[in-house]
Design a protein around this motif. Sequence first.
Motif, mmCIF file in Angstrom:
data_model
loop_
_atom_site.group_PDB
_atom_site.id
_atom_site.type_symbol
_atom_site.label_atom_id
_atom_site.label_comp_id
_atom_site.label_asym_id
_atom_site.label_seq_id
_atom_site.Cartn_x
_atom_site.Cartn_y
_atom_site.Cartn_z
ATOM 1 N N UNK A 1 -4.494 11.577 8.769
ATOM 2 C CA UNK A 1 -5.404 10.992 9.386
ATOM 3 C C UNK A 1 -5.860 9.466 9.027
ATOM 4 N N UNK A 2 -5.800 9.215 7.927
ATOM 5 C CA UNK A 2 -6.038 7.782 7.149
ATOM 6 C C UNK A 2 -4.973 6.876 7.550
ATOM 7 N N UNK A 3 -3.659 7.401 7.652
ATOM 8 C CA UNK A 3 -2.572 6.707 8.103
ATOM 9 C C UNK A 3 -2.799 6.034 9.661
ATOM 10 N N UNK A 4 -2.856 7.053 10.525
ATOM 11 C CA UNK A 4 -2.988 6.642 11.833
ATOM 12 C C UNK A 4 -4.258 6.066 12.265
ATOM 13 N N UNK A 5 -5.320 6.246 11.527
ATOM 14 C CA UNK A 5 -6.723 5.503 11.789
ATOM 15 C C UNK A 5 -6.501 4.178 11.497
ATOM 16 N N UNK A 6 -5.754 4.002 10.307
ATOM 17 C CA UNK A 6 -5.433 2.515 9.969
ATOM 18 C C UNK A 6 -4.874 1.659 10.768
ATOM 19 N N UNK A 7 -3.668 2.234 11.560
ATOM 20 C CA UNK A 7 -2.782 1.867 12.521
ATOM 21 C C UNK A 7 -3.291 1.590 13.645
ATOM 22 N N UNK A 8 -4.413 2.501 14.126
ATOM 23 C CA UNK A 8 -5.322 2.272 15.236
ATOM 24 C C UNK A 8 -6.153 0.884 15.138
ATOM 25 N N UNK A 9 -6.944 1.110 13.900
ATOM 26 C CA UNK A 9 -7.671 -0.182 13.597
ATOM 27 C C UNK A 9 -7.023 -1.513 13.640
ATOM 28 N N UNK B 1 0.979 -1.102 -0.023
ATOM 29 C CA UNK B 1 -0.051 -0.044 -0.066
ATOM 30 C C UNK B 1 1.000 1.399 0.096
ATOM 31 N N UNK B 2 1.959 1.190 0.873
ATOM 32 C CA UNK B 2 2.629 2.373 0.926
ATOM 33 C C UNK B 2 3.474 2.512 -0.392
ATOM 34 N N UNK B 3 4.001 1.555 -1.010
ATOM 35 C CA UNK B 3 4.748 1.964 -2.432
ATOM 36 C C UNK B 3 3.614 2.308 -3.463
ATOM 37 N N UNK B 4 2.512 1.702 -3.225
ATOM 38 C CA UNK B 4 1.677 2.178 -4.266
ATOM 39 C C UNK B 4 1.450 3.530 -4.026
ATOM 40 N N UNK B 5 1.333 3.949 -2.852
ATOM 41 C CA UNK B 5 1.108 5.352 -2.826
ATOM 42 C C UNK B 5 2.159 6.670 -3.346
ATOM 43 N N UNK B 6 3.516 5.950 -3.084
ATOM 44 C CA UNK B 6 4.539 6.643 -3.676
ATOM 45 C C UNK B 6 4.488 6.540 -5.296
ATOM 46 N N UNK B 7 4.015 5.734 -5.782
ATOM 47 C CA UNK B 7 3.725 5.561 -7.225
ATOM 48 C C UNK B 7 2.733 6.677 -7.758
ATOM 49 N N UNK B 8 1.831 6.835 -7.054
ATOM 50 C CA UNK B 8 0.825 7.658 -7.432
ATOM 51 C C UNK B 8 1.113 8.938 -6.893
ATOM 52 N N UNK C 1 9.075 1.130 2.882
ATOM 53 C CA UNK C 1 9.541 0.450 4.110
ATOM 54 C C UNK C 1 9.079 1.357 5.434
ATOM 55 N N UNK C 2 9.597 2.804 5.133
ATOM 56 C CA UNK C 2 9.545 3.794 6.300
ATOM 57 C C UNK C 2 7.855 3.959 6.569
ATOM 58 N N UNK C 3 7.151 3.812 5.624
ATOM 59 C CA UNK C 3 5.617 3.761 5.806
ATOM 60 C C UNK C 3 4.988 2.785 6.668
ATOM 61 N N UNK C 4 5.986 1.430 6.671
ATOM 62 C CA UNK C 4 5.277 0.729 7.564
ATOM 63 C C UNK C 4 5.434 1.162 9.119
ATOM 64 N N UNK C 5 6.357 2.241 9.622
ATOM 65 C CA UNK C 5 6.661 2.354 11.148
ATOM 66 C C UNK C 5 5.905 3.815 11.109
ATOM 67 N N UNK C 6 5.918 4.812 10.275
ATOM 68 C CA UNK C 6 5.658 6.071 10.543
ATOM 69 C C UNK C 6 5.154 6.592 9.286
ATOM 70 N N UNK C 7 4.527 8.012 9.540
ATOM 71 C CA UNK C 7 4.011 8.759 8.390
ATOM 72 C C UNK C 7 5.007 9.511 7.771
#
Length: 378
Positions: free
Chosen positions: A289-297, A242-249, A270-276
Amino acid sequence: MMKFTKQNFIFLVGGIIVYVADIGVDFWVATKYFCQGQYCWAISILCFRGLSSVITQIFSYRWFKNDWEGTDPGKLKWIFLVHFFHCGIFIRYWFALKYGCQAAFKQNSSGDVSETDTPNFIHKQAIDVLTDINMLRVFKTFLETTPQLFVQIYVLMEHDNHTFYQYAATIMSFCGISFSMVDYQISLRKSLPDKDEFRMLPKIAYLLYKLLTITSWILSISLITLLSVRSSVILLILLWSCGFAWTLKQHTTFCKSKEMEYLYRTVVGIILLFTFFNIKGKKTKTCISIYYATHTLVTVGILLVYLFWKPAVIKEAHFAIVGILTILSLVFGIIFLVVYYRHFHPTAYCRQQTYFDEVDERAGGSIEVGRFQNFIMQ
């Protein structure tokens, strides 16, 4: 323009000490694991170090090559050889100490500065070389230090017999992450136009936001790894994709070559695995908001899986402690995130390109935008 101060020089020296100590602790811990027959953990630590070292050497050499384009080819061959033996970061630290000492301590003596080296130029030179180091340390932090912290916490949770070197490695990982985060933000404030100095209160808020959210996430991943290694691997691969796809976009343009750009996007994933990680310097309220909401869920989901699938584990003391620490770290991390972005974050990132366009028009020519303008982390 921001100045390279004596305090910055002291932080630079401290960063070098932590970097060297981190190398020593890694090999010490790996040796201890080998001696105890725990080859898997020893190889894991060495693999993380080797991977991060290779990638940082590649980026460091390519930056030297880009900066020194058109200079003596013999210099580049020497620089390549140094990076081949994984010592490139020490060359950069030598330049940082040289320029930093000149900027911080020798500005008052006219005999120490040539007529062509104006004070602003010397400060810019010191800040630029330190910025490159801090960008490389961000790569190292999330390719090596953070994964190693995950390994250490997982081992501590899995085994009851804890040793001094395990705690030492964990503490060193936290110190490495802390120095990297704060130093990066200091470089960001100094490198972007019209930004205030990164004072103590914003530093504390930013550091706690990053450390607490990263800690909560690492504890969560450690819990699911205890439950099922396969599930943990699948989850991490899915999130990295998901993080890699976002960087491509985002169509990033950090590197000059296509191959290096894809390597950069892989590292960002890889960085996006751990922090925004904001890779375009734009307003990212929705994304963060989406990033940390996902981590929370995901974190809550992992705790619920333990609650309903492994209820017997909940009675164990270590799970109760880890579960409480996970929730508290997440809650307070989000609180400090909100505090930092509402009161301390420089919100003018989105006006950065406009600033350079205006300068370019007034100058009647072109202005070179440095690497940092394509490499923004919030």
